[in-house]
Design a protein around this motif. Structure first.
Motif, PDB file in Angstrom:
ATOM      1  N   UNK A  63      37.511 137.358   5.918  1.00 46.36           N
ATOM      2  CA  UNK A  63      36.640 136.193   5.716  1.00 46.36           C
ATOM      3  C   UNK A  63      37.066 135.399   4.482  1.00 46.36           C
ATOM      4  N   UNK A  64      37.550 136.128   3.471  1.00 47.68           N
ATOM      5  CA  UNK A  64      37.984 135.484   2.229  1.00 47.68           C
ATOM      6  C   UNK A  64      39.463 135.098   2.228  1.00 47.68           C
ATOM      7  N   UNK A  65      40.169 135.472   3.301  1.00 46.43           N
ATOM      8  CA  UNK A  65      41.631 135.253   3.343  1.00 46.43           C
ATOM      9  C   UNK A  65      41.934 133.836   3.827  1.00 46.43           C
ATOM     10  N   UNK A  66      41.658 132.871   2.975  1.00 53.52           N
ATOM     11  CA  UNK A  66      41.760 131.458   3.368  1.00 53.52           C
ATOM     12  C   UNK A  66      43.202 131.028   3.639  1.00 53.52           C
ATOM     13  N   UNK A  67      44.170 131.599   2.915  1.00 53.33           N
ATOM     14  CA  UNK A  67      45.576 131.185   3.054  1.00 53.33           C
ATOM     15  C   UNK A  67      46.412 132.157   3.879  1.00 53.33           C
ATOM     16  N   UNK A  68      45.861 133.339   4.166  1.00 49.62           N
ATOM     17  CA  UNK A  68      46.664 134.427   4.741  1.00 49.62           C
ATOM     18  C   UNK A  68      47.254 134.056   6.100  1.00 49.62           C
ATOM     19  N   UNK A  69      48.552 134.246   6.224  1.00 49.78           N
ATOM     20  CA  UNK A  69      49.259 133.931   7.470  1.00 49.78           C
ATOM     21  C   UNK A  69      49.757 135.178   8.187  1.00 49.78           C
ATOM     22  N   UNK A  70      50.028 136.247   7.413  1.00 52.93           N
ATOM     23  CA  UNK A  70      50.628 137.430   8.032  1.00 52.93           C
ATOM     24  C   UNK A  70      50.198 138.699   7.301  1.00 52.93           C
ATOM     25  N   UNK A  71      49.926 139.738   8.087  1.00 56.45           N
ATOM     26  CA  UNK A  71      49.691 141.088   7.558  1.00 56.45           C
ATOM     27  C   UNK A  71      50.809 141.960   8.084  1.00 56.45           C
ATOM     28  N   UNK A  72      51.511 142.636   7.178  1.00 55.24           N
ATOM     29  CA  UNK A  72      52.612 143.513   7.591  1.00 55.24           C
ATOM     30  C   UNK A  72      52.265 144.959   7.306  1.00 55.24           C
ATOM     31  N   UNK A  73      52.274 145.782   8.349  1.00 55.60           N
ATOM     32  CA  UNK A  73      51.972 147.215   8.210  1.00 55.60           C
ATOM     33  C   UNK A  73      53.277 147.992   8.239  1.00 55.60           C
ATOM     34  N   UNK A  74      53.598 148.664   7.137  1.00 53.24           N
ATOM     35  CA  UNK A  74      54.802 149.500   7.084  1.00 53.24           C
ATOM     36  C   UNK A  74      54.491 150.809   7.803  1.00 53.24           C
ATOM     37  N   UNK A  85      39.704 140.223  14.594  1.00 51.57           N
ATOM     38  CA  UNK A  85      39.276 139.332  13.505  1.00 51.57           C
ATOM     39  C   UNK A  85      40.469 138.579  12.926  1.00 51.57           C
ATOM     40  N   UNK A  86      41.602 139.270  12.776  1.00 50.03           N
ATOM     41  CA  UNK A  86      42.813 138.617  12.263  1.00 50.03           C
ATOM     42  C   UNK A  86      43.314 137.557  13.241  1.00 50.03           C
ATOM     43  N   UNK A  87      43.292 137.884  14.518  1.00 51.09           N
ATOM     44  CA  UNK A  87      43.753 136.954  15.555  1.00 51.09           C
ATOM     45  C   UNK A  87      42.888 135.705  15.580  1.00 51.09           C
ATOM     46  N   UNK A  88      41.571 135.904  15.468  1.00 50.41           N
ATOM     47  CA  UNK A  88      40.645 134.768  15.480  1.00 50.41           C
ATOM     48  C   UNK A  88      40.942 133.798  14.343  1.00 50.41           C
ATOM     49  N   UNK A  89      41.474 134.297  13.244  1.00 48.56           N
ATOM     50  CA  UNK A  89      41.814 133.452  12.096  1.00 48.56           C
ATOM     51  C   UNK A  89      43.274 132.979  12.138  1.00 48.56           C
ATOM     52  N   UNK A  90      43.977 133.319  13.218  1.00 57.18           N
ATOM     53  CA  UNK A  90      45.369 132.878  13.347  1.00 57.18           C
ATOM     54  C   UNK A  90      46.330 133.628  12.450  1.00 57.18           C
ATOM     55  N   UNK A  91      45.953 134.853  12.057  1.00 52.88           N
ATOM     56  CA  UNK A  91      46.816 135.662  11.185  1.00 52.88           C
ATOM     57  C   UNK A  91      47.677 136.576  12.049  1.00 52.88           C
ATOM     58  N   UNK A  92      48.982 136.510  11.851  1.00 56.09           N
ATOM     59  CA  UNK A  92      49.911 137.389  12.571  1.00 56.09           C
ATOM     60  C   UNK A  92      49.810 138.797  11.981  1.00 56.09           C
ATOM     61  N   UNK A  93      49.703 139.802  12.844  1.00 54.65           N
ATOM     62  CA  UNK A  93      49.715 141.204  12.392  1.00 54.65           C
ATOM     63  C   UNK A  93      50.997 141.840  12.908  1.00 54.65           C
TER      64      UNK A  93
END
Length: 528
Positions: A63-74, A85-93
């Motif tokens: 909710x607070x990730x206003x600029x976040x574009x990508x989350x990378x899981x090692x 939730x990430x997809x709804x905000x257009x954040x690539x996982x």
């Protein structure tokens, strides 16, 4: 301005250096993932978030990730990220699905050898000052039959290592083609045969509805007396209470588990057994594996933030931002057509063919094909995404064929998914109209017009009077509401199909009642 990445878990210094070398600004705070409130407070300043398993990416944080574009899981597992939730905000996982493979396969082999020779118990006894040479009578590995459940990336490495140990290897995997089995040097068998023949059984499959408790009390009762079972894949593949009972009875000689149905596992039915070895989810715990996945995630995130290239995304295909709006409804259509075919497919799979007609044939069909294959495989392999799907299919020797015809027929754009199994060919076609909502327009040559619903029932029946009334009555008696009802037929009195959307789930007893109705040939619940 350079993109900014936050690393909130312990990641290799070499990964930090990759970001810097590529021109990405890095904020390395390896202990931040444990402090949810602090992470939520500062996440708004970053374009990327690199994590391992300690950081939980919740809707509150997103909710607070206003600029976040990508989350990378090692690593491979993304259970700690709220993907919808990430997809709804257009954040690539993104994840790194293949970085841990060798390490996990080696752990399975290690546990098998330790189990065969009772190494942990013998070590404990010896270090306690006892010399119980006659107590620990092990078994040889050479010449024994290893049953591998799941012959994908990790399973195939286990097969290779086991053959090197001069074991006989048999494998159960519905997606393993006969040609790939020959290439691996493994005998492909059905699950029942594997249970009856194997001296050792090792599991290497994801946890899905179909694989949950794949080794339940009934399956364990079918195993060979004296079998030993190894699980380094996912907790929940084996009914632990049922396994404990077979260990107590002496039917199963031993078990070695790295994963448990509840983790952290502070207690478990398997604990305290002298013929059981347990490790705390160490499958990926080698310095090499941790280094591999860290370097991989740094490269992938840098590629996306700097060039827009997407790889190993769990929630989006490999396409550019310019192509996305036009492709999005067709990606959804392809994935749902694939899922429809995948949920109905039984028997040995030979080939999947995806054909494109009209305008859609001029789009980036590779992304659409990936989406269709992902949809097809996901009912069995939930970790599959639109990027990894072609690799997973190739590993299992599944032929994926793409056909394009630019001349339009009855529809401006049409996608058809055809599945070839032993002696059976099934196809389903769909299109997207002006409302951008995917529809099924043809099943096995029978025309219809149906939208995809969350919970549906697919029925094949004879076109005789009374079917619709009897079906509706059965649903009504069970208190199940019908949302939509679509039918089609070959000819009057001939074969017909029905696709019905219902509210809620279809209870097994009601499904049996539907299958028992006159004229019904088959009935299958579907989820989209």
């Amino acid at each position: 301005m350079a993109p900014k990445v936050l690393i909130s878990d312990a990641l290799s210094p070499a990964a930090v250096q990759i970001f810097k070398d590529r021109g990405v600004e890095v904020d390395f705070q390896p202990n931040l993932g444990k402090d949810k409130d602090k992470l939520a407070e500062i996440i708004g300043h970053y374009d990327g978030l690199a994590i391992r398993s300690a950081t939980k990416v919740t809707p509150k944080i997103l909710q607070n990730a206003k600029k976040l574009k990508v989350i990378g899981r090692a690593g491979i597992g993304v259970d700690n990220v709220d993907i919808p939730a990430a997809t709804a905000k257009g954040i690539i996982v993104m994840n790194t699905p293949f970085g841990n493979s060798i390490t996990t396969a080696e752990h399975a082999i290690t546990l098998m050898l330790a189990l065969a020779r009772e190494i942990p118990a013998a070590d404990q006894s010896t270090q306690a000052g006892k010399w119980e040479k006659n107590r620990f009578m092990g078994v040889e590995i050479t010449g024994k039959t290893l049953g591998v459940i799941g012959a994908g990336n990790i399973g195939s490495i286990v097969i290779d290592r086991a053959l090197g140990l001069r074991m006989r290897v048999i494998a159960y995997d519905p997606f393993l083609s006969p040609e790939r089995a020959v290439e691996l040097g493994v005998e492909k068998v059905e699950l029942e045969e594997l249970l009856k023949r194997a001296d050792f059984i090792t599991l290497h499959t994801p946890l899905t509805e179909k694989t949950k408790n794949i080794l339940d009390a009934k399956a364990l009762a079918m195993t060979k007396k004296g079998v030993r079972i190894i699980n380094c894949a996912r907790g929940g593949l084996v009914d632990e209470a049922a396994l404990r009972a077979t260990l107590d009875s002496g039917h199963v000689a031993g078990a070695a588990f790295d994963v448990f149905s509840t983790e952290p596992a502070n207690e478990n039915p398997l604990f305290g057994q002298p013929n059981v070895i347990c490790t705390p989810h160490l499958g990926a715990a080698t310095s090499e594996a941790q280094e591999n996945v860290a370097l991989q995630v740094a490269d992938q995130m840098s590629d996306y933030l700097l060039r827009g290239a997407i790889s190993n995304a769990v929630n989006f295909p490999s396409i550019t931002a310019e192509e996305a709006p036009r492709l999005k409804p067709f990606i959804e259509l392809a994935e749902k057509l694939g899922s429809f075919a995948g949920q109905l497919t039984e028997g040995d799979l030979k080939k999947i063919q995806i054909s494109y007609e009209g305008h859609v044939a001029q789009m980036k069909t590779k992304a659409l094909t990936s989406a269709a294959v992902a949809g097809f495989l996901r009912p069995m392999l939930q970790d599959v995404n639109v990027v990894s799907a072609p690799i997973v299919a190739k590993e299992r020797g599944i032929i994926v064929e793409e056909v394009t015809r630019e001349a339009a027929g009855d529809y401006e754009s049409l996608i058809t998914v055809t599945v070839f199994t032993d002696g059976v060919t099934r196809n389903v076609s769909g299109t997207v109209f002006a409302d951008a909502r995917p529809r099924i327009v043809n099943i096995k040559g029978i025309r219809m017009d149906a939208e995809f619903g969350h919970s549906m029932i697919y029925i094949t029946n004879l076109d005789k009077p009374g079917f619709i009334g009897k079906f509706s009555g059965t649903m009504g008696d069970a208190g199940i509401n019908i949302a939509t009802f679509h039918v089609g037929r070959e000819a009057p009195g001939g074969n017909a199909v029905a696709l019905i959307e219902i509210d809620g789930e279809m209870p097994p007893k009601v499904l049996e009642a539907v299958r028992a109705l006159p004229q019904v040939q088959s009935a299958k619940p579907l989820k989209f």
